[in-house]
Design an enzyme around this catalytic site. Structure first.
Site, short mmCIF file in Angstrom:
data_model
loop_
_atom_site.label_atom_id
_atom_site.label_comp_id
_atom_site.label_asym_id
_atom_site.label_seq_id
_atom_site.Cartn_x
_atom_site.Cartn_y
_atom_site.Cartn_z
N SER A 137 48.84 45.99 63.14
CA SER A 137 48.83 45.50 61.61
C SER A 137 47.39 45.46 61.23
O SER A 137 47.22 45.26 60.06
CB SER A 137 49.34 44.12 61.96
OG SER A 137 50.84 44.24 62.12
N ASP A 162 58.22 41.71 61.73
CA ASP A 162 57.91 42.56 63.09
C ASP A 162 58.36 41.49 64.07
O ASP A 162 58.32 42.43 65.48
CB ASP A 162 56.10 42.46 62.67
CG ASP A 162 55.62 42.97 63.98
OD1 ASP A 162 55.67 44.13 64.43
OD2 ASP A 162 54.69 42.00 64.50
ZN LIG Z 1 53.66 43.86 65.44
#
Ligand SMILES: [Zn+2]
Length: 371
Positions: A90, A267
């Protein structure tokens, strides 16, 4: 001049010899980039962390076969790989969006050589525009951090929090209060924010929807000391925070605003190989998309861009599934490297069709703004 012509074949040869090292790209705009028909005054960039096509699909079907995402007329695909890995994290993903560079996994607002690179949020600020960020993780987590901080590692949370004080970001909402007021270095960043004319509050003190907002001050609201809860355990602030941010930032500057909104925990569902977690977070993120869309439709001068940094989980919808009953499969507890969808609405949205590098999101947003 001659030297350049010799360099090119050499570079091509080098690129061909190292299949695991993606080529570094800074300039991702092609020469035939369409001309912006009308420049947006405001941009809302919404990032669903780990939101690949399957995450969207599962959310869509479990939400009665409808999502606000379907109202976006322009759809594109972006290549999410980072400067040192085909599978991005990320930090590198958000730095590609915020600053237009492919960098190493873990990098926050810095290039491959760890030097700071200016972000679109900082550029907007320099131009007198209002700026804001909302996350359902801590506000110092990789995605928001990459828009405002410049540190070598995404784990340097206290340094990232300190970088908030180096800016004049007008509005932010997210978790991670402890990185501001329970620090190893003893600094009280909450006090420092207040002395910089910020209104600072938290869910410990009041409900976000009941805050008496003072438009003459900047606005900081902490939704947790550490990580905010999942939506399945009662977290419900993403949509009201998005509504409040658009109203607040619109009033704050007549030059327009840049707002980043992250649905952070899609996520985390992927990392946990937890389909229900993914779906509830996906639907929550889509509600916030609906709020942004309502504002943009009314306003007529706002570009909304929605994408993800990467897919998480190698998530699949397996045979035997129905719309009501998704039978999930996963290939990993980590991220994957599939192409990531991009959705755009509003003035400048025509720039976002096609297939391009993740760094082009930054280039296209700047082009849309006319920077
Ligand atoms: Zn992640």
């Amino acid at each position: 001049m001659q030297r350049k012509y010799l360099l090119l074949p050499l570079l091509l040869l080098l690129a061909a010899c190292s299949p695991n090292t993606p080529p570094l790209t800074n300039s991702t705009l092609s020469n035939d980039e369409p001309v912006v028909r009308k420049h947006p005054k405001n941009i809302i960039l919404m990032i669903g962390d780990g939101m690949g096509l399957t995450q969207i699909t599962a959310g869509l079907y479990k939400n009665g076969n409808k999502l606000n995402l379907e109202k976006f007329p322009i759809v594109g695909l972006q290549k999410s790989y980072s400067g040192d890995n085909l599978v991005t994290d990320s930090a590198a993903g958000a730095t590609a969006f915020s600053a237009g560079v492919k960098t190493y996994n873990g990098a926050i607002g810095v290039r491959m050589d760890s030097t700071a690179v200016k972000t679109i949020l900082e550029e907007a600020e320099e131009r007198g525009m209002a700026t804001g960020m909302i996350a359902t993780s801590t506000i110092v987590h990789a995605t928001p951090a990459a828009f405002i901080a410049h540190v070598k590692s995404r784990n340097d949370y206290e340094d990232i929090a300190a970088d908030f004080l180096k800016t004049n970001i007008d509005f932010f909402v997210g978790g991670g209060k402890s990185y501001f007021d329970k620090r190893k270095d003893g600094r009280d960043l909450i006090g420092e924010l207040r002395s910089k004319n910020y209104f600072v509050s938290s869910t410990d003190e009041e409900d976000l929807t009941k805050v008496a907002v003072d438009f003459n001050r900047n606005f900081a609201f902490f939704t947790a000391d550490a990580d905010p809860a999942p939506v399945s355990k009662g977290r419900d602030y993403l949509t009201p925070a998005t509504k409040l941010a658009t109203l607040f930032l619109e009033k704050k500057s007549d030059k327009g605003f840049f707002l980043m909104v992250e649905g952070s925990q899609i996520d985390w569902g992927g990392h946990g190989n937890n389909s229900d977690y993914i779906i509830s977070e996906m639907i929550d993120f889509d509600k916030a998309i609906g709020a942004a869309l309502d504002f943009a439709k009314e306003d007529g001068e706002t570009l909304i861009v929605i994408t993800a940094d990467h897919e998480t989980g190698g998530y699949a919808i397996n045979t035997g599934s129905t719309m009501d009953n998704i039978i999930p499969g996963f290939t990993t507890k980590s991220h994957t490297a599939v192409l990531i969808p991009v959705f755009a609405y509003g003035p400048g949205s025509e720039l976002f069709g096609g297939i391009y590098e993740n760094t082009a999101i930054y280039d296209k947003m700047r082009l849309a703004f006319g920077f």
